[in-house]
Motif scaffolding. Structure first.
Motif, PDB file in Angstrom:
ATOM      1  N   GLU A  62      11.221  -9.095  -1.651  1.00 40.18           N
ATOM      2  CA  GLU A  62      10.439  -7.851  -1.555  1.00 40.18           C
ATOM      3  C   GLU A  62      10.687  -6.909  -2.728  1.00 40.18           C
ATOM      4  N   LEU A  63      10.750  -7.521  -3.912  1.00 39.15           N
ATOM      5  CA  LEU A  63      10.891  -6.739  -5.141  1.00 39.15           C
ATOM      6  C   LEU A  63       9.574  -6.658  -5.903  1.00 39.15           C
ATOM      7  N   ASP A  64       8.523  -7.241  -5.342  1.00 38.80           N
ATOM      8  CA  ASP A  64       7.194  -7.115  -5.939  1.00 38.80           C
ATOM      9  C   ASP A  64       6.534  -5.844  -5.414  1.00 38.80           C
ATOM     10  N   ALA A  65       5.369  -5.519  -5.948  1.00 35.81           N
ATOM     11  CA  ALA A  65       4.697  -4.270  -5.591  1.00 35.81           C
ATOM     12  C   ALA A  65       4.431  -4.172  -4.091  1.00 35.81           C
ATOM     13  N   GLU A  66       3.985  -5.268  -3.494  1.00 33.37           N
ATOM     14  CA  GLU A  66       3.672  -5.251  -2.063  1.00 33.37           C
ATOM     15  C   GLU A  66       4.931  -5.032  -1.230  1.00 33.37           C
ATOM     16  N   GLY A  67       6.035  -5.667  -1.635  1.00 31.96           N
ATOM     17  CA  GLY A  67       7.290  -5.514  -0.905  1.00 31.96           C
ATOM     18  C   GLY A  67       7.834  -4.096  -1.002  1.00 31.96           C
ATOM     19  N   ILE A  68       7.731  -3.519  -2.191  1.00 31.72           N
ATOM     20  CA  ILE A  68       8.189  -2.138  -2.389  1.00 31.72           C
ATOM     21  C   ILE A  68       7.330  -1.188  -1.560  1.00 31.72           C
ATOM     22  N   TYR A  69       6.023  -1.380  -1.618  1.00 31.55           N
ATOM     23  CA  TYR A  69       5.064  -0.557  -0.859  1.00 31.55           C
ATOM     24  C   TYR A  69       5.393  -0.600   0.636  1.00 31.55           C
ATOM     25  N   LYS A  70       5.654  -1.781   1.144  1.00 39.12           N
ATOM     26  CA  LYS A  70       5.963  -1.966   2.565  1.00 39.12           C
ATOM     27  C   LYS A  70       7.241  -1.235   2.944  1.00 39.12           C
ATOM     28  N   GLN A  71       8.269  -1.380   2.136  1.00 34.89           N
ATOM     29  CA  GLN A  71       9.565  -0.766   2.457  1.00 34.89           C
ATOM     30  C   GLN A  71       9.527   0.753   2.338  1.00 34.89           C
ATOM     31  N   VAL A  72       8.791   1.262   1.352  1.00 32.89           N
ATOM     32  CA  VAL A  72       8.685   2.714   1.201  1.00 32.89           C
ATOM     33  C   VAL A  72       7.928   3.313   2.384  1.00 32.89           C
ATOM     34  N   ASN A  73       6.879   2.640   2.829  1.00 32.37           N
ATOM     35  CA  ASN A  73       6.130   3.129   3.973  1.00 32.37           C
ATOM     36  C   ASN A  73       7.000   3.216   5.216  1.00 32.37           C
ATOM     37  N   ALA A  74       7.830   2.195   5.413  1.00 34.05           N
ATOM     38  CA  ALA A  74       8.735   2.190   6.575  1.00 34.05           C
ATOM     39  C   ALA A  74       9.740   3.347   6.471  1.00 34.05           C
ATOM     40  N   PHE A  75      10.220   3.598   5.274  1.00 35.67           N
ATOM     41  CA  PHE A  75      11.180   4.675   5.032  1.00 35.67           C
ATOM     42  C   PHE A  75      10.532   6.041   5.273  1.00 35.67           C
TER      43      PHE A  75
END
Length: 314
Positions: free
Chosen positions: A298-311
Protein backbone atom coordinates in the motif's frame (compact mmCIF):
# COMPACT_ATOMS: atom_id res chain seq x y z
CA UNK A 1 -0.44 12.57 -24.79
CA UNK A 2 3.29 11.80 -24.57
CA UNK A 3 4.49 9.30 -21.99
CA UNK A 4 5.89 10.69 -18.75
CA UNK A 5 9.69 10.54 -18.69
CA UNK A 6 11.01 8.06 -16.13
CA UNK A 7 14.59 7.80 -14.87
CA UNK A 8 16.00 5.71 -12.02
CA UNK A 9 17.78 7.86 -9.43
CA UNK A 10 20.78 5.49 -9.60
CA UNK A 11 21.21 6.61 -13.24
CA UNK A 12 21.01 10.25 -12.17
CA UNK A 13 23.72 9.46 -9.62
CA UNK A 14 26.10 7.96 -12.15
CA UNK A 15 25.63 10.70 -14.70
CA UNK A 16 26.11 13.46 -12.14
CA UNK A 17 29.28 11.83 -10.79
CA UNK A 18 30.76 11.98 -14.29
CA UNK A 19 29.82 15.65 -14.59
CA UNK A 20 31.35 16.44 -11.20
CA UNK A 21 34.46 14.49 -12.10
CA UNK A 22 35.03 16.82 -15.03
CA UNK A 23 34.60 19.84 -12.77
CA UNK A 24 36.63 18.69 -9.76
CA UNK A 25 39.80 16.61 -9.83
CA UNK A 26 39.60 15.77 -6.10
CA UNK A 27 36.75 13.26 -6.60
CA UNK A 28 37.41 9.53 -6.30
CA UNK A 29 34.72 6.92 -6.89
CA UNK A 30 34.76 3.44 -5.35
CA UNK A 31 32.44 0.54 -6.01
CA UNK A 32 32.19 -3.10 -4.94
CA UNK A 33 32.02 -4.99 -8.24
CA UNK A 34 28.70 -3.33 -9.11
CA UNK A 35 29.73 -0.45 -11.39
CA UNK A 36 27.09 -1.37 -13.97
CA UNK A 37 24.27 -1.60 -11.42
CA UNK A 38 25.20 1.46 -9.35
CA UNK A 39 25.99 3.36 -12.58
CA UNK A 40 29.45 4.37 -11.35
CA UNK A 41 30.68 2.79 -14.55
CA UNK A 42 29.80 6.07 -16.26
CA UNK A 43 32.45 7.79 -14.15
CA UNK A 44 34.89 4.91 -14.62
CA UNK A 45 34.72 5.18 -18.40
CA UNK A 46 35.76 8.85 -18.33
CA UNK A 47 38.09 8.87 -15.31
CA UNK A 48 39.50 5.33 -14.89
CA UNK A 49 42.44 6.65 -12.86
CA UNK A 50 40.05 7.97 -10.19
CA UNK A 51 37.80 4.90 -10.02
CA UNK A 52 38.60 1.88 -7.86
CA UNK A 53 36.73 -1.42 -8.05
CA UNK A 54 37.15 -2.87 -4.57
CA UNK A 55 35.60 -6.21 -5.42
CA UNK A 56 32.87 -7.90 -3.41
CA UNK A 57 34.24 -6.49 -0.17
CA UNK A 58 32.01 -3.62 0.91
CA UNK A 59 33.45 -3.24 4.41
CA UNK A 60 36.94 -3.01 2.95
CA UNK A 61 35.66 -0.46 0.42
CA UNK A 62 34.40 1.82 3.20
CA UNK A 63 37.75 1.58 4.98
CA UNK A 64 39.52 2.45 1.73
CA UNK A 65 37.14 5.38 1.23
CA UNK A 66 37.99 6.64 4.71
CA UNK A 67 41.70 6.37 4.00
CA UNK A 68 41.48 8.26 0.72
CA UNK A 69 39.24 10.93 2.28
CA UNK A 70 41.78 11.42 5.07
CA UNK A 71 44.22 12.71 2.41
CA UNK A 72 41.87 15.54 1.51
CA UNK A 73 39.95 13.90 -1.34
CA UNK A 74 36.18 13.64 -1.71
CA UNK A 75 35.12 10.02 -2.05
CA UNK A 76 31.88 8.54 -3.35
CA UNK A 77 31.63 4.90 -2.23
CA UNK A 78 28.86 2.96 -3.93
CA UNK A 79 27.02 -0.33 -3.56
CA UNK A 80 23.51 -1.64 -3.03
CA UNK A 81 21.89 -0.15 0.08
CA UNK A 82 21.77 -3.59 1.70
CA UNK A 83 25.55 -3.83 1.52
CA UNK A 84 26.50 -0.16 1.93
CA UNK A 85 24.37 0.42 5.02
CA UNK A 86 24.03 -3.16 6.24
CA UNK A 87 27.13 -5.24 5.59
CA UNK A 88 29.52 -2.30 6.01
CA UNK A 89 27.78 -0.61 8.94
CA UNK A 90 30.68 -0.93 11.37
CA UNK A 91 33.17 0.62 8.94
CA UNK A 92 30.74 3.40 8.01
CA UNK A 93 30.18 4.16 11.69
CA UNK A 94 33.73 3.91 13.00
CA UNK A 95 35.92 4.81 10.03
CA UNK A 96 33.71 7.41 8.33
CA UNK A 97 31.13 8.73 10.81
CA UNK A 98 33.27 8.83 13.93
CA UNK A 99 36.08 10.55 12.01
CA UNK A 100 33.67 12.93 10.25
CA UNK A 101 35.34 12.17 6.92
CA UNK A 102 34.29 13.53 3.56
CA UNK A 103 32.83 10.30 2.23
CA UNK A 104 29.55 10.19 0.34
CA UNK A 105 27.80 6.83 0.29
CA UNK A 106 25.86 6.20 -2.90
CA UNK A 107 23.44 3.46 -1.82
CA UNK A 108 21.44 2.19 -4.78
CA UNK A 109 18.70 -0.46 -5.03
CA UNK A 110 17.05 0.65 -1.78
CA UNK A 111 13.57 -0.43 -0.70
CA UNK A 112 11.15 -3.09 -1.92
CA UNK A 113 11.21 -1.65 -5.45
CA UNK A 114 14.35 -3.74 -5.99
CA UNK A 115 11.64 -6.25 -6.86
CA UNK A 116 12.54 -9.80 -7.80
CA UNK A 117 15.85 -9.71 -5.88
CA UNK A 118 13.73 -10.41 -2.80
CA UNK A 119 13.91 -9.74 0.92
CA UNK A 120 17.66 -10.34 1.23
CA UNK A 121 18.40 -7.42 -1.11
CA UNK A 122 15.43 -5.16 -0.33
CA UNK A 123 16.98 -2.85 2.24
CA UNK A 124 14.18 -1.25 4.23
CA UNK A 125 16.26 -0.46 7.32
CA UNK A 126 19.01 1.72 5.87
CA UNK A 127 17.69 5.16 6.80
CA UNK A 128 17.21 4.00 10.39
CA UNK A 129 20.80 2.74 10.50
CA UNK A 130 22.29 5.87 8.93
CA UNK A 131 20.15 8.29 10.96
CA UNK A 132 21.61 6.75 14.10
CA UNK A 133 25.18 7.65 13.16
CA UNK A 134 26.07 11.06 14.67
CA UNK A 135 26.66 13.70 12.03
CA UNK A 136 25.51 11.56 9.08
CA UNK A 137 23.36 13.43 6.53
CA UNK A 138 20.64 11.24 5.00
CA UNK A 139 19.09 12.15 1.64
CA UNK A 140 16.31 10.34 -0.24
CA UNK A 141 15.61 12.10 -3.56
CA UNK A 142 12.26 11.77 -5.33
CA UNK A 143 13.29 11.95 -8.98
CA UNK A 144 16.07 12.59 -11.50
CA UNK A 145 16.19 16.35 -10.96
CA UNK A 146 16.28 16.05 -7.18
CA UNK A 147 18.85 13.24 -7.29
CA UNK A 148 21.21 15.26 -9.48
CA UNK A 149 20.89 18.24 -7.15
CA UNK A 150 21.42 15.99 -4.13
CA UNK A 151 24.67 14.53 -5.50
CA UNK A 152 26.01 18.02 -6.12
CA UNK A 153 24.90 19.18 -2.67
CA UNK A 154 26.61 16.13 -1.15
CA UNK A 155 29.85 17.08 -2.87
CA UNK A 156 29.65 20.65 -1.56
CA UNK A 157 28.88 19.49 1.99
CA UNK A 158 31.90 18.86 4.21
CA UNK A 159 31.30 15.57 6.00
CA UNK A 160 29.64 12.16 5.58
CA UNK A 161 26.48 11.84 3.48
CA UNK A 162 24.21 8.88 2.76
CA UNK A 163 22.43 9.08 -0.61
CA UNK A 164 19.48 6.68 -0.89
CA UNK A 165 18.88 5.79 -4.54
CA UNK A 166 16.53 3.47 -6.38
CA UNK A 167 16.62 0.82 -9.07
CA UNK A 168 13.13 1.52 -10.41
CA UNK A 169 12.70 4.23 -13.05
CA UNK A 170 10.47 6.94 -11.57
CA UNK A 171 8.61 9.91 -13.12
CA UNK A 172 10.13 13.38 -13.07
CA UNK A 173 8.05 15.67 -10.85
CA UNK A 174 10.39 18.58 -10.13
CA UNK A 175 10.69 19.91 -13.69
CA UNK A 176 9.70 23.49 -12.97
CA UNK A 177 11.78 26.65 -12.95
CA UNK A 178 11.30 27.55 -9.28
CA UNK A 179 12.52 24.17 -7.96
CA UNK A 180 15.35 24.63 -5.48
CA UNK A 181 17.27 21.94 -3.59
CA UNK A 182 18.65 22.86 -0.20
CA UNK A 183 20.04 20.41 2.33
CA UNK A 184 17.80 20.17 5.37
CA UNK A 185 14.89 22.03 3.78
CA UNK A 186 11.61 20.42 2.76
CA UNK A 187 9.61 21.36 -0.31
CA UNK A 188 5.94 22.33 -0.03
CA UNK A 189 4.13 20.85 -3.02
CA UNK A 190 0.65 21.96 -1.98
CA UNK A 191 -0.75 24.18 0.77
CA UNK A 192 -3.73 22.82 2.69
CA UNK A 193 -5.44 22.92 6.08
CA UNK A 194 -7.14 19.54 6.63
CA UNK A 195 -4.25 17.08 6.79
CA UNK A 196 -0.51 17.04 6.11
CA UNK A 197 1.16 14.34 4.00
CA UNK A 198 4.97 14.19 4.23
CA UNK A 199 6.67 11.87 1.74
CA UNK A 200 10.19 10.99 0.68
CA UNK A 201 11.87 9.18 -2.22
CA UNK A 202 9.80 7.45 -4.87
CA UNK A 203 6.76 7.72 -2.58
CA UNK A 204 6.57 11.45 -3.29
CA UNK A 205 5.08 10.81 -6.74
CA UNK A 206 2.59 8.35 -5.28
CA UNK A 207 1.68 10.88 -2.59
CA UNK A 208 1.11 13.51 -5.27
CA UNK A 209 -1.37 11.22 -7.05
CA UNK A 210 -3.06 10.27 -3.77
CA UNK A 211 -3.37 13.96 -2.94
CA UNK A 212 -5.11 14.61 -6.24
CA UNK A 213 -7.69 11.95 -5.37
CA UNK A 214 -8.19 13.35 -1.87
CA UNK A 215 -8.58 16.91 -3.16
CA UNK A 216 -11.19 15.67 -5.62
CA UNK A 217 -13.08 14.34 -2.57
CA UNK A 218 -12.93 17.76 -0.93
CA UNK A 219 -9.97 17.16 1.40
CA UNK A 220 -7.62 20.16 1.60
CA UNK A 221 -4.24 18.42 1.69
CA UNK A 222 -0.98 20.02 2.78
CA UNK A 223 1.69 18.06 0.85
CA UNK A 224 5.42 18.15 1.63
CA UNK A 225 8.43 16.50 0.00
CA UNK A 226 11.18 15.79 2.54
CA UNK A 227 14.29 14.87 0.59
CA UNK A 228 16.67 15.37 3.53
CA UNK A 229 15.55 12.96 6.23
CA UNK A 230 18.47 14.04 8.43
CA UNK A 231 18.76 16.86 9.32
CA UNK A 232 15.01 17.15 8.86
CA UNK A 233 13.29 20.49 8.30
CA UNK A 234 11.93 20.85 11.84
CA UNK A 235 10.38 24.28 11.33
CA UNK A 236 8.39 23.14 8.29
CA UNK A 237 7.21 19.95 10.01
CA UNK A 238 6.09 21.83 13.12
CA UNK A 239 4.35 24.54 11.12
CA UNK A 240 2.44 21.94 9.10
CA UNK A 241 1.39 19.95 12.16
CA UNK A 242 0.13 23.02 13.98
CA UNK A 243 -1.91 23.97 10.94
CA UNK A 244 -3.54 20.60 10.16
CA UNK A 245 -3.29 18.70 13.49
CA UNK A 246 -3.07 15.37 11.62
CA UNK A 247 0.11 14.22 9.87
CA UNK A 248 0.80 11.29 7.54
CA UNK A 249 4.32 10.16 6.60
CA UNK A 250 5.00 7.99 3.54
CA UNK A 251 8.23 6.11 2.86
CA UNK A 252 9.54 3.00 1.09
CA UNK A 253 11.20 1.94 4.32
CA UNK A 254 10.26 0.32 7.58
CA UNK A 255 8.08 2.57 9.73
CA UNK A 256 10.66 2.04 12.48
CA UNK A 257 13.47 4.58 12.44
CA UNK A 258 12.93 6.26 9.08
CA UNK A 259 11.06 9.37 7.94
CA UNK A 260 8.04 8.68 10.12
CA UNK A 261 10.19 8.32 13.20
CA UNK A 262 12.14 11.46 12.33
CA UNK A 263 8.88 13.41 12.06
CA UNK A 264 7.57 11.97 15.33
CA UNK A 265 10.84 12.84 17.07
CA UNK A 266 10.23 16.45 16.15
CA UNK A 267 6.51 16.60 16.88
CA UNK A 268 6.62 14.90 20.29
CA UNK A 269 8.90 17.72 21.44
CA UNK A 270 7.48 20.72 19.64
CA UNK A 271 3.92 20.07 18.42
CA UNK A 272 2.24 16.87 19.67
CA UNK A 273 -0.03 15.63 16.88
CA UNK A 274 -1.76 12.54 15.54
CA UNK A 275 0.62 10.79 13.14
CA UNK A 276 0.01 7.92 10.72
CA UNK A 277 3.21 6.27 9.47
CA UNK A 278 2.75 4.65 6.06
CA UNK A 279 5.59 2.32 5.11
CA UNK A 280 6.69 -1.27 5.60
CA UNK A 281 5.02 -2.46 8.80
CA UNK A 282 7.76 -4.36 10.66
CA UNK A 283 7.97 -7.17 8.12
CA UNK A 284 10.46 -8.24 5.47
CA UNK A 285 9.78 -7.75 1.79
CA UNK A 286 9.37 -10.56 -0.73
CA UNK A 287 10.28 -11.35 -4.31
CA UNK A 288 8.01 -9.91 -7.00
CA UNK A 289 7.63 -7.17 -9.62
CA UNK A 290 8.45 -3.76 -8.12
CA UNK A 291 5.11 -2.11 -8.94
CA UNK A 292 3.18 -5.10 -7.59
CA UNK A 293 5.13 -4.94 -4.35
CA UNK A 294 4.43 -1.24 -3.93
CA UNK A 295 0.76 -2.06 -4.39
CA UNK A 296 0.88 -4.99 -1.96
CA UNK A 297 2.41 -2.87 0.78
CA UNK A 298 0.00 0.00 0.00
CA UNK A 299 2.75 2.39 -0.99
CA UNK A 300 1.12 3.22 -4.32
CA UNK A 301 -1.29 6.12 -4.79
CA UNK A 302 -4.38 4.00 -4.20
CA UNK A 303 -2.94 2.48 -1.02
CA UNK A 304 -1.95 5.87 0.36
CA UNK A 305 -5.38 7.30 -0.53
CA UNK A 306 -7.11 4.42 1.27
CA UNK A 307 -5.02 4.72 4.42
CA UNK A 308 -5.34 8.51 4.63
CA UNK A 309 -9.11 8.26 4.30
CA UNK A 310 -9.24 5.76 7.15
CA UNK A 311 -7.06 8.06 9.28
CA UNK A 312 -9.31 11.04 8.55
CA UNK A 313 -12.35 9.12 9.75
CA UNK A 314 -10.81 8.29 13.14
Amino acid sequence: MSEVKRIATRVSYGQTLAELGAEHDDIFVLDADLAASTQTGIFKKVFPERHIDCGIAEANMMSMAAGIASTGKTVFASSFAMFAAGRAFEQVRNSIGYSKLNVKIGATHAGVSVGEDGASHQCIEDMALMRAIPGMVVISPADDIEARAAVRAAYEYEGPVYLRLGRLAVPIINDHEDYKFELGKGVVLREGKDITIIATGLCVKEAVEATEKLVADGVDVNLINIHTVKPIDEDLVVEAAKKTKKVVTVEEHTVIGGLGSAVCDVLCRKAPSQVLKIGIQDIFGESGPALELLKKYELDAEGIYKQVNAFLSE
